[in-house]
Write a protein that holds these residues in place. Structure first.
Motif, PDB file in Angstrom:
ATOM      1  N   ASN A 225       1.017  -1.158  -0.154  1.00  0.00           N
ATOM      2  CA  ASN A 225      -0.197   0.133   0.021  1.00  0.00           C
ATOM      3  C   ASN A 225       0.864   1.043   0.075  1.00  0.00           C
ATOM      4  O   ASN A 225       0.714   2.020   0.684  1.00  0.00           O
ATOM      5  CB  ASN A 225      -0.890  -0.170   1.104  1.00  0.00           C
ATOM      6  CG  ASN A 225      -1.978  -1.042   1.136  1.00  0.00           C
ATOM      7  OD1 ASN A 225      -3.063  -0.746   0.597  1.00  0.00           O
ATOM      8  ND2 ASN A 225      -1.640  -2.269   1.723  1.00  0.00           N
ATOM      9  N   ALA A 226       1.966   1.306  -0.783  1.00  0.00           N
ATOM     10  CA  ALA A 226       2.960   2.337  -0.861  1.00  0.00           C
ATOM     11  C   ALA A 226       2.139   3.421  -1.437  1.00  0.00           C
ATOM     12  O   ALA A 226       2.737   4.626  -1.012  1.00  0.00           O
ATOM     13  CB  ALA A 226       4.235   1.717  -1.361  1.00  0.00           C
ATOM     14  N   THR A 227       1.251   3.385  -2.487  1.00  0.00           N
ATOM     15  CA  THR A 227       0.585   4.373  -2.947  1.00  0.00           C
ATOM     16  C   THR A 227       0.097   5.617  -1.759  1.00  0.00           C
ATOM     17  O   THR A 227       0.149   6.674  -1.664  1.00  0.00           O
ATOM     18  CB  THR A 227      -0.309   4.367  -3.864  1.00  0.00           C
ATOM     19  OG1 THR A 227       0.213   3.464  -4.958  1.00  0.00           O
ATOM     20  CG2 THR A 227      -1.201   5.681  -4.481  1.00  0.00           C
ATOM     21  N   GLY A 496      -1.813  10.780  -4.861  1.00  0.00           N
ATOM     22  CA  GLY A 496      -3.065  11.208  -5.401  1.00  0.00           C
ATOM     23  C   GLY A 496      -3.770   9.675  -5.452  1.00  0.00           C
ATOM     24  O   GLY A 496      -3.195   8.668  -5.917  1.00  0.00           O
ATOM     25  N   GLN A 497      -5.005   9.740  -5.328  1.00  0.00           N
ATOM     26  CA  GLN A 497      -5.969   8.250  -5.568  1.00  0.00           C
ATOM     27  C   GLN A 497      -7.202   8.670  -6.235  1.00  0.00           C
ATOM     28  O   GLN A 497      -7.856   9.857  -5.502  1.00  0.00           O
ATOM     29  CB  GLN A 497      -6.031   7.672  -4.401  1.00  0.00           C
ATOM     30  CG  GLN A 497      -6.831   6.536  -4.368  1.00  0.00           C
ATOM     31  CD  GLN A 497      -6.843   5.554  -3.169  1.00  0.00           C
ATOM     32  OE1 GLN A 497      -5.701   5.134  -2.795  1.00  0.00           O
ATOM     33  NE2 GLN A 497      -7.820   5.533  -2.772  1.00  0.00           N
ATOM     34  N   GLY A 512      -4.092   5.075  -8.206  1.00  0.00           N
ATOM     35  CA  GLY A 512      -3.189   5.981  -7.160  1.00  0.00           C
ATOM     36  C   GLY A 512      -1.846   6.102  -7.886  1.00  0.00           C
ATOM     37  O   GLY A 512      -1.286   5.012  -8.261  1.00  0.00           O
ATOM     38  N   LEU A 513      -1.140   7.136  -7.154  1.00  0.00           N
ATOM     39  CA  LEU A 513       0.138   7.564  -7.706  1.00  0.00           C
ATOM     40  C   LEU A 513       0.783   7.997  -6.359  1.00  0.00           C
ATOM     41  O   LEU A 513       0.377   9.111  -5.859  1.00  0.00           O
ATOM     42  CB  LEU A 513       0.502   8.167  -9.021  1.00  0.00           C
ATOM     43  CG  LEU A 513       1.787   8.416  -9.740  1.00  0.00           C
ATOM     44  CD1 LEU A 513       2.198   7.185 -10.145  1.00  0.00           C
ATOM     45  CD2 LEU A 513       1.699   9.422 -10.850  1.00  0.00           C
ATOM     46  N   GLN A 549      -0.723   2.082  -7.711  1.00  0.00           N
ATOM     47  CA  GLN A 549      -1.648   0.894  -7.352  1.00  0.00           C
ATOM     48  C   GLN A 549      -2.820   1.197  -8.171  1.00  0.00           C
ATOM     49  O   GLN A 549      -3.260   2.215  -8.269  1.00  0.00           O
ATOM     50  CB  GLN A 549      -1.906   1.102  -5.881  1.00  0.00           C
ATOM     51  CG  GLN A 549      -2.792   0.091  -5.308  1.00  0.00           C
ATOM     52  CD  GLN A 549      -2.829  -0.013  -4.018  1.00  0.00           C
ATOM     53  OE1 GLN A 549      -3.383   1.102  -3.157  1.00  0.00           O
ATOM     54  NE2 GLN A 549      -3.092  -1.046  -3.338  1.00  0.00           N
ATOM     55  N   ALA A 550      -3.561   0.117  -8.665  1.00  0.00           N
ATOM     56  CA  ALA A 550      -4.512   0.085  -9.551  1.00  0.00           C
ATOM     57  C   ALA A 550      -5.270  -1.036  -9.217  1.00  0.00           C
ATOM     58  O   ALA A 550      -4.636  -2.183  -9.215  1.00  0.00           O
ATOM     59  CB  ALA A 550      -4.220   0.278 -10.910  1.00  0.00           C
TER      60      ALA A 550
END
Length: 898
Positions: A225-227, A496-497, A512-513, A549-550
């Motif tokens: 969950n690094a994003t 951002g997500q 997210g990025l 993450q997607a």
């Protein structure tokens, strides 16, 4: 300079809030619904509260005679709506009220333990339906936590899929998620980072300093969950959510709870207490706990890895039927303040202090290495955070800011020498203070698109000192500490997500990025000069990373949801990786910088047979992990559950390797310790430990794949079956075989339970089993670890025979008294004639425990919970632990509420 920038950040945030707070008139939203029981009948008088993302109650109502309620004058946003009634378990639901009037909310209250259906961790504090999260998720609420036997917080998570709880000693516990732990699992308290840069790899003790009563709910996200949260979230993320106040609609209210308990396995006792006072606008909640545990009695009164068994081949019973030096004391106190002053604003402040006293690391003493001194005393946590949230700020649904202070003190005292009472005693004190700054906003466009964005900075100050004492002469000397004193570790990130709902809410997508960076600095002038040489160099390192993450979840049928996600996580090297020095479970360790300055090379393993790989010891690079996973969830009334598959690809994995030096190193020193032996391979041994010296290196690529499943089946109105199972397998893609992950990958394991709770009755009974298959795939690091393989050599047997066994009165005049053998005979019997080295265990045995528990609710405000753990008194050990599991244990807890 960084701290100054953080204060500027906070001032700009406050200015922005004031600038836009009156920009647009805010429409009011009402949330309406009904409260029912399990049969569908209405529950008049049930209390219903709406909580903001900051955890503050912003509206409260009571259900009328028809079970209906209405929460009025809410700003657009996302809320968690909670219904409660004395004698029943609370129910909650995530509600998206960003635009338009939400649909009617139906909340069903039941008797007994009810799993939560709302998570606030997957989207950084924003309430979200757990069914739609596109990766593995576990939720442990207060009702479940109360029925699980535990002395420390990690023990309460043993029944969750994908989770393996390891204990190095009775007061320490680490949570492995998908085989990773320590630095590779991120711990949060209410969304605030609990990890700091001095966290050790593998199993560690830090989570145990948080009082179990402070964690009202625990949410476990499996996978990176690094994003959302940055570095360290590789195996997963654990978020501890503190107690919240109940909403108050009219007059002020006072509530409290007290829960004394007793346990027989460690003759432990104590109590926790909580009290809260609230009005419609202000709430104050405080609590505390005290617990004292004596020496633990393991199954059959034995110890499978005792030093006397490992080195002398004796039954552990020669030292008694309890694990000496496993007693400890723990206390905690906390206070929370909440304010809802109106104007769509909420403010909360939380402070928790916890201490563990009198702890000793059992696996370094009688439980494995046979030393005489190894203590963690005290372990102290001071954790504070304040959060301000403003809703409906022009085009923003919400904007929040959080300031945090996290201070962790780790004091230790250790003596190596395999039990030599004249060996050097090292005393150290490590204090890490972290100042955190977070800013976060949410907005929406259309009815089904939500954007979350923000940034955070964590600025760490590390204080570390160490002294040695020569017991023979009384001489005291200042030496290089475990970490460079006065060092700084700073991390920062922007994220951002975007979340969307499609096809009438059947399809949920999330992407997210995040851009992150760290900086680590050490200062020679702040550290002692040892032997005329600076013990720490001036050093600076900067690292950056971009991750994403997607994922998506799709409701195929009303009760069936499938999900798929692709994530990338990372872990930046921390202060422990860069600079840790000292005695560990695998031997004496030096920092990569020291290994490089000594002209060292990296060995192929952490064992004495290591040979050089030809790679020089260098500074470290971040670990990177790719995770692909998918699964299905079912919620069909009587039957519910989930199943998911995952695959990890971990690159530049950081692990311990044997340090290889050029011939002629004997007589030199490294890490402040003299080199006394050099093997033919070039590996060196210090007087601190009979095993080769280790350092850390990026070793290549690791692949881990596996599955997790859980189910609950209600056979009748009174009988329920529950179970979960987890499996993973790891491979070192360069060397082949199991990867050198400290603590070891857990085997196939699971949980099964049968619960009987007659409808309308105040009691329940459950029988359950925690079980584990054997783990026969042990890496070199696991075989060398005294907690797992417990390797012994002729030299280590001799060291214990001549030191620890003498100090414990087992050897006199060169003879082992219980058997009348000399050292040579003991070596031949333990290892075999002509054998120079062998592990005590080549696999971790499997096991299954039989346990019972139950409860009786004597009215709305009084409850008794009892447990019979390990009813057959089986001797067993969870893989990677340094203590055997508790023997037959009766635990009784009485809960009184008002």
């Amino acid at each position: 300079m960084l701290r100054f920038s953080c204060w500027i950040f906070l001032l700009l945030f406050i200015f922005f809030v004031l600038l836009v707070s009156s920009a647009v008139a805010v429409p009011n939203i009402s949330l309406r619904g009904r409260v029912l029981d399990a049969s569908g009948a209405v529950i008049p008088g049930a209390r219903v509260s709406a909580y903001s993302s900051a955890g503050v109650p912003v509206a409260c109502a009571a259900a009328n005679a028809e079970g209906k309620f209405s929460l009025e004058n809410l700003s657009p946003g996302r809320y968690e709506v909670v219904a409660s009634q004395p004698g029943l378990e609370a129910a909650s639901r995530a509600v998206d009220a960003t635009s338009g009037e939400p649909e009617e909310i139906v909340l069903t209250l039941r008797v007994g333990v009810v799993s939560s259906t709302v998570t606030v961790t997957a989207s950084r504090g924003q309430p979200e339906d757990a069914q739609s999260v596109p990766h593995g998720l576990s939720l442990v609420d207060a009702g479940q936590r109360m029925t699980r036997p535990a002395m420390i917080l990690p023990q309460m998570l043993r029944e969750e899929p994908g989770v393996h709880v390891q204990q190095t000693t009775a007061h320490q516990g680490a949570v492995l998620i998908r085989g990773l732990t320590g630095q590779q699992v991120l711990h949060l308290i209410d969304g605030v980072r609990f990890n700091n840069s001095t966290f050790r790899p593998g199993p560690n003790q830090y989570l145990s300093t948080v009082d179990p009563g402070f964690a009202e709910r625990v949410e476990i996200l499996r996978g990176p969950n690094a994003t959302q949260y940055g570095s360290d979230s590789l195996g997963g993320t654990i978020n501890l959510l503190p107690p919240r106040p109940v909403g108050v609609a009219t007059r002020a209210q006072l509530h409290g709870e007290m829960s004394p308990f007793f346990r027989s396995a460690d003759l432990a006792g104590g109590s926790s207490a909580r009290i809260s006072y609230g009005t419609e606008k202000v709430h104050v909640l405080g609590g505390g706990a005290f617990r004292r545990g004596q020496d633990l009695r393991a199954g059959k009164g034995g110890d499978s890895h005792a030093a006397v068994t490992r080195f002398l081949g004796l039954d552990s019973g020669v030292l008694g039927d309890r694990l000496q030096d496993t007693a400890f004391t723990q206390w905690a106190a906390y206070v929370r303040f909440f304010a809802n002053p109106g104007g769509n604003q909420t403010l909360s402040m939380t402070y928790h202090r916890g201490e563990q006293l009198g702890e000793r690391r059992y696996d370094q003493l009688n439980g494995g290495n046979g030393n005489l001194i190894n203590s963690f005393d005290p372990q102290v946590l001071d954790f504070f955070y304040a959060r301000y949230e403003k809703q409906s700020l022009g085009w923003l649904d919400s904007l929040s800011g959080t300031f945090s202070y996290n201070r962790q003190r780790d004091a230790r005292r250790a003596q190596g020498g395999s039990g030599n009472p004249l060996a050097t005693i090292t005393s150290e004190n490590n204090v890490t203070s972290v100042f955190g700054y977070q800013g976060q906003g949410t907005t929406h466009f259309g009815r089904h698109h939500i954007v979350l964005f923000g940034g955070e900075v964590y600025d760490e100050f590390i204080g570390s000192t160490a002294q040695t004492l020569n017991p023979a002469t009384g001489a005291v000397a200042t030496v290089r500490a475990r970490f460079p004193d006065g060092s700084r570790y700073s991390s920062y990130g922007l994220f951002g997500q975007h979340s969307s709902e499609w096809f009438s809410g059947r399809l949920h997508t999330q992407a997210g990025l995040r851009a992150s960076g760290i900086r680590f600095r050490t200062f020679a002038a702040k550290n002692p000069v040892v032997g005329g040489v600076a013990s720490v160099p001036d050093f600076s390192s900067r690292l950056h990373d971009v991750t994403f993450q997607a994922g998506a979840s799709y409701r195929v049928l009303q009760p069936v949801t499938v999900f798929l996600s692709l994530s990338r996580g990372f872990r930046a090297p921390n202060a422990t990786d860069y600079s840790s020095v000292g005695l560990t479970s695998n031997g004496f360790e030096v920092s990569p910088g020291q290994a490089a300055s000594a002209g060292g090379f990296i060995g192929t393993s952490a064992g004495s047979t290591a040979i050089s790989t030809g790679r020089r010891a260098n500074q470290l690079e971040p670990e990177a992990l790719w995770d692909l996973e998918g699964g299905v969830r079912l919620n069909a009334g009587r039957i519910s559950g989930s199943f998911n598959l995952f695959q990890y690809n971990l690159k530049d994995f950081i692990t311990k390797r044997t340090l290889i030096l050029a011939t002629g190193a004997v007589g030199q020193s490294i890490g402040g310790a003299a080199i006394v032996t050099q093997l033919a391979s070039g590996a060196v041994i210090t007087a601190q430990d009979p095993r080769p010296v280790l350092t850390r290196a990026n070793t290549g690529r690791v692949r881990i794949h596996g599955f997790e499943g859980e189910t609950s089946v209600k056979l009748t109105s009174a009988l329920q079956l529950r179970g979960q199972v987890s499996y993973l397998r790891g491979v070192d893609r360069e060397a082949g075989g199991p990867p050198d992950i400290e603590g070891g990958l857990p085997p196939l394991e699971g949980f099964a339970a049968v619960r009987w709770q007659p409808s309308g009755r105040a009691y329940w009974v459950e029988t359950y089993s925690l079980w584990s298959d054997r783990q026969a795939r042990l890496s070199s690091i696991e075989l060398a670890d005294q907690r797992i393989g417990a390797v012994r050599t002729r030299a280590s047997i001799a060291a214990y025979f001549n030191n620890g066994a003498v100090a414990r009165g087992l050897v006199q005049a060169g003879v082992l008294l219980p058997t009348g053998e000399t050292l040579a005979k003991v070596q031949d019997r333990v290892l075999g004639a002509g054998v120079t080295s062998a592990p005590m265990f080549t696999k971790s045995p499997g096991f299954a425990t039989l346990n019972f528990r139950g409860g009786y609710r004597a009215g709305e405000h009084s409850e008794l919970v009892w447990m019979l753990e390990n009813a057959l008194d089986k001797n067993y050990r969870t893989h990677g632990s340094g203590v055997d599991g508790a023997g037959r244990n009766v635990q009784v807890t009485y809960v009184l509420r008002f």
